[in-house]
Design a protein around this motif. Structure first.
Motif, PDB file in Angstrom:
ATOM      1  N   TYR A 127       9.005  -8.552  11.616  1.00 14.69           N
ATOM      2  CA  TYR A 127       9.617  -8.289  10.226  1.00 14.69           C
ATOM      3  C   TYR A 127       9.456  -6.645  10.086  1.00 14.69           C
ATOM      4  O   TYR A 127       8.696  -6.048  10.520  1.00 14.69           O
ATOM      5  CB  TYR A 127       8.729  -8.967   9.099  1.00 14.69           C
ATOM      6  CG  TYR A 127       8.896 -10.453   9.400  1.00 14.69           C
ATOM      7  CD1 TYR A 127       9.819 -11.155   8.793  1.00 14.69           C
ATOM      8  CD2 TYR A 127       8.319 -11.214  10.379  1.00 14.69           C
ATOM      9  CE1 TYR A 127      10.007 -12.531   8.758  1.00 14.69           C
ATOM     10  CE2 TYR A 127       8.320 -12.483  10.459  1.00 14.69           C
ATOM     11  CZ  TYR A 127       9.088 -13.263   9.811  1.00 14.69           C
ATOM     12  OH  TYR A 127       9.204 -14.380   9.712  1.00 14.69           O
ATOM     13  N   ASN A 128      10.536  -6.123   9.123  1.00 16.78           N
ATOM     14  CA  ASN A 128      10.267  -4.647   8.504  1.00 16.78           C
ATOM     15  C   ASN A 128      10.135  -4.570   7.169  1.00 16.78           C
ATOM     16  O   ASN A 128      10.328  -3.386   6.822  1.00 16.78           O
ATOM     17  CB  ASN A 128      11.547  -4.082   9.053  1.00 16.78           C
ATOM     18  CG  ASN A 128      12.809  -4.770   8.917  1.00 16.78           C
ATOM     19  OD1 ASN A 128      13.039  -5.570   7.976  1.00 16.78           O
ATOM     20  ND2 ASN A 128      14.012  -4.196   9.674  1.00 16.78           N
ATOM     21  N   SER A 129       9.830  -5.672   6.469  1.00 15.97           N
ATOM     22  CA  SER A 129       9.893  -5.676   5.225  1.00 15.97           C
ATOM     23  C   SER A 129       9.012  -6.754   4.291  1.00 15.97           C
ATOM     24  O   SER A 129       8.702  -7.939   4.906  1.00 15.97           O
ATOM     25  CB  SER A 129      11.220  -5.900   4.522  1.00 15.97           C
ATOM     26  OG  SER A 129      11.242  -5.751   2.948  1.00 15.97           O
ATOM     27  N   VAL A 130       8.451  -6.427   3.375  1.00 20.22           N
ATOM     28  CA  VAL A 130       7.534  -7.630   2.718  1.00 20.22           C
ATOM     29  C   VAL A 130       8.120  -7.769   1.184  1.00 20.22           C
ATOM     30  O   VAL A 130       8.306  -6.760   0.444  1.00 20.22           O
ATOM     31  CB  VAL A 130       6.163  -7.279   2.870  1.00 20.22           C
ATOM     32  CG1 VAL A 130       5.435  -7.964   1.870  1.00 20.22           C
ATOM     33  CG2 VAL A 130       5.524  -6.828   4.084  1.00 20.22           C
ATOM     34  N   GLU A 131       8.088  -9.068   0.705  1.00 14.02           N
ATOM     35  CA  GLU A 131       8.048  -9.278  -0.532  1.00 14.02           C
ATOM     36  C   GLU A 131       6.858  -9.938  -0.919  1.00 14.02           C
ATOM     37  O   GLU A 131       6.412 -11.053  -0.308  1.00 14.02           O
ATOM     38  CB  GLU A 131       9.394 -10.342  -0.710  1.00 14.02           C
ATOM     39  CG  GLU A 131      10.728  -9.530  -0.864  1.00 14.02           C
ATOM     40  CD  GLU A 131      11.740 -10.771  -1.467  1.00 14.02           C
ATOM     41  OE1 GLU A 131      12.802 -10.326  -1.512  1.00 14.02           O
ATOM     42  OE2 GLU A 131      11.414 -11.911  -1.214  1.00 14.02           O
ATOM     43  N   LEU A 132       6.061  -9.598  -2.011  1.00 14.80           N
ATOM     44  CA  LEU A 132       4.932 -10.155  -2.459  1.00 14.80           C
ATOM     45  C   LEU A 132       4.912 -10.510  -3.874  1.00 14.80           C
ATOM     46  O   LEU A 132       5.185  -9.583  -4.567  1.00 14.80           O
ATOM     47  CB  LEU A 132       3.675  -9.188  -1.962  1.00 14.80           C
ATOM     48  CG  LEU A 132       2.332  -9.470  -1.931  1.00 14.80           C
ATOM     49  CD1 LEU A 132       1.513  -8.488  -1.443  1.00 14.80           C
ATOM     50  CD2 LEU A 132       1.747  -9.893  -3.206  1.00 14.80           C
ATOM     51  N   LEU A 133       4.641 -11.847  -4.316  1.00 11.00           N
ATOM     52  CA  LEU A 133       4.488 -12.238  -5.296  1.00 11.00           C
ATOM     53  C   LEU A 133       3.055 -12.613  -5.688  1.00 11.00           C
ATOM     54  O   LEU A 133       2.514 -13.494  -5.028  1.00 11.00           O
ATOM     55  CB  LEU A 133       5.180 -13.494  -5.880  1.00 11.00           C
ATOM     56  CG  LEU A 133       5.107 -14.411  -7.012  1.00 11.00           C
ATOM     57  CD1 LEU A 133       5.621 -13.300  -8.215  1.00 11.00           C
ATOM     58  CD2 LEU A 133       6.082 -15.402  -7.007  1.00 11.00           C
ATOM     59  N   SER A 134       2.469 -12.208  -6.798  1.00  5.71           N
ATOM     60  CA  SER A 134       1.017 -12.225  -6.993  1.00  5.71           C
ATOM     61  C   SER A 134       0.964 -12.939  -8.573  1.00  5.71           C
ATOM     62  O   SER A 134       1.660 -12.270  -9.525  1.00  5.71           O
ATOM     63  CB  SER A 134       0.450 -10.985  -7.022  1.00  5.71           C
ATOM     64  OG  SER A 134      -1.069 -11.258  -7.543  1.00  5.71           O
TER      65      SER A 134
END
Length: 331
Positions: free
Chosen positions: A208-215
């Motif tokens: 993977y080369n990207s992160v989506e983070l929902l907190s």
């Protein structure tokens, strides 16, 4: 040739006792609006304390609506006051027994082991035996841990939520270790999840080369304190304020750090934080780790619904809950 963008998706859920109803209600609304199960849309689930219970349940494809019902129906029994509960909390045995909590967790998780999860997991606790931080993880092939997949869901849930003075220490017999609430160091576990992603999944020479983070945060009463004329405060005088600054301070630090990293990191990070709603002074008495009156529960659920309705239309939420996870676990 430029590498095609591949996004690693993380969901992180804060601790907060019965206020987990706020977080589960937000997810319940998202699942309802997008006709989905949260488990199918996030590669990694992180949760501490009550957030850990939610993450663990989601990883078994339990609908968020069922989790909300758990808090609403079982919360008053889990946090049922014992005789002399304050004295017990201060001097003997803790405020609550774990008997009811364990019984209800067994109804959800049965005898399932962590290796039966449908998602990667990071569930923080504090290892009191070794005096060290601890993260219970699904043993994925990239990490080759070989430790946690044989641990029962119920044991991990009790470990991450064993808040000092509220519940007993959690003893996991097959590890011969004792644990307390992960909120002591990672009440907001979003940074724990990002660290796991960068260590094993995201970046150069990784998949993977990207992160989506929902907190997802917890309900908080955001107000300062007066200047105390008597600065010498015993445990009895601190009471609920003794633990709250640890939880709130760590969660705020993590949020600020992730905001910084979003703009000052080589990792492409798309970070979103759903915070507490604004609580007016008249409503403050309804907010607490163990405030479980029917009025309080209805208020917490109402705040979750209100916040979810403000957020579900956002492009970031729609994208997260309409695109499938891509890290597949073969059970």
């Amino acid at each position: 040739m430029e590498q095609q963008k591949k996004v690693f998706k993380i969901l992180s859920i804060d601790g907060g006792g019965i206020k987990g109803l706020y977080s589960s209600t937000i997810l319940e609304r998202f699942e309802e609006k997008y006709n989905c199960l949260t488990s199918d849309h996030f590669d990694l689930l992180c949760g501490t304390s009550t957030g850990g219970l939610i993450a663990l349940a989601l990883s078994l494809k339990v609908p968020a609506k069922t989790i909300s019902s758990f808090y609403f129906d079982k919360g008053p029994t889990i946090f049922s006051k014992r005789r002399f509960s304050l004295l017990r909390q201060l001097f003997y045995g803790g405020k609550y027994s774990e008997v009811n909590l364990k019984k209800y967790l067994e109804e959800i998780f049965e005898d399932k082991l962590l290796g039966e999860s449908h998602n990667l997991l990071c569930i923080p606790a504090f290892n009191l035996t070794d005096s060290s931080t601890c993260v219970f993880k699904f043993d994925h092939k990239e990490g080759d841990y070989g430790r946690d997949n044989k641990i029962k869901y119920v044991d991990i849930a009790l470990a991450t939520s064993a808040a000092p003075t509220y519940f007993p220490l959690c003893h996991i017999s097959n590890l011969e270790k004792q644990y307390v609430d992960g909120g002591l160091w990672a009440n907001n576990p979003a940074l724990v999840g990002l660290t796991e992603a960068i260590a094993h999944f995201v970046g150069p020479k990784k998949d993977y080369n990207s992160v989506e983070l929902l907190s997802i945060g917890s309900l908080e009463i955001k107000k300062g304190k007066p200047i105390y004329s008597n600065r010498y405060r015993s445990a009895a005088r601190w009471r609920a304020d003794l633990i709250s600054p640890f939880f709130v301070g760590q969660a705020l630090f993590t949020h600020n750090t992730l905001n910084f990293l979003q703009n000052h990191s080589d990792i492409e990070l798309d970070y979103h934080r759903i915070p507490s709603t604004i609580i007016c002074k008249e409503q403050e008495k309804l907010i607490g780790m163990d405030v479980v009156s029917e009025k309080a529960l209805r208020f917490i659920k109402g705040q979750g619904l209100s916040q979810a309705d403000d957020w579900y239309r956002k492009d970031s939420i729609k994208r997260m809950f309409t695109t499938k996870k891509t890290y597949i676990i073969n059970l």
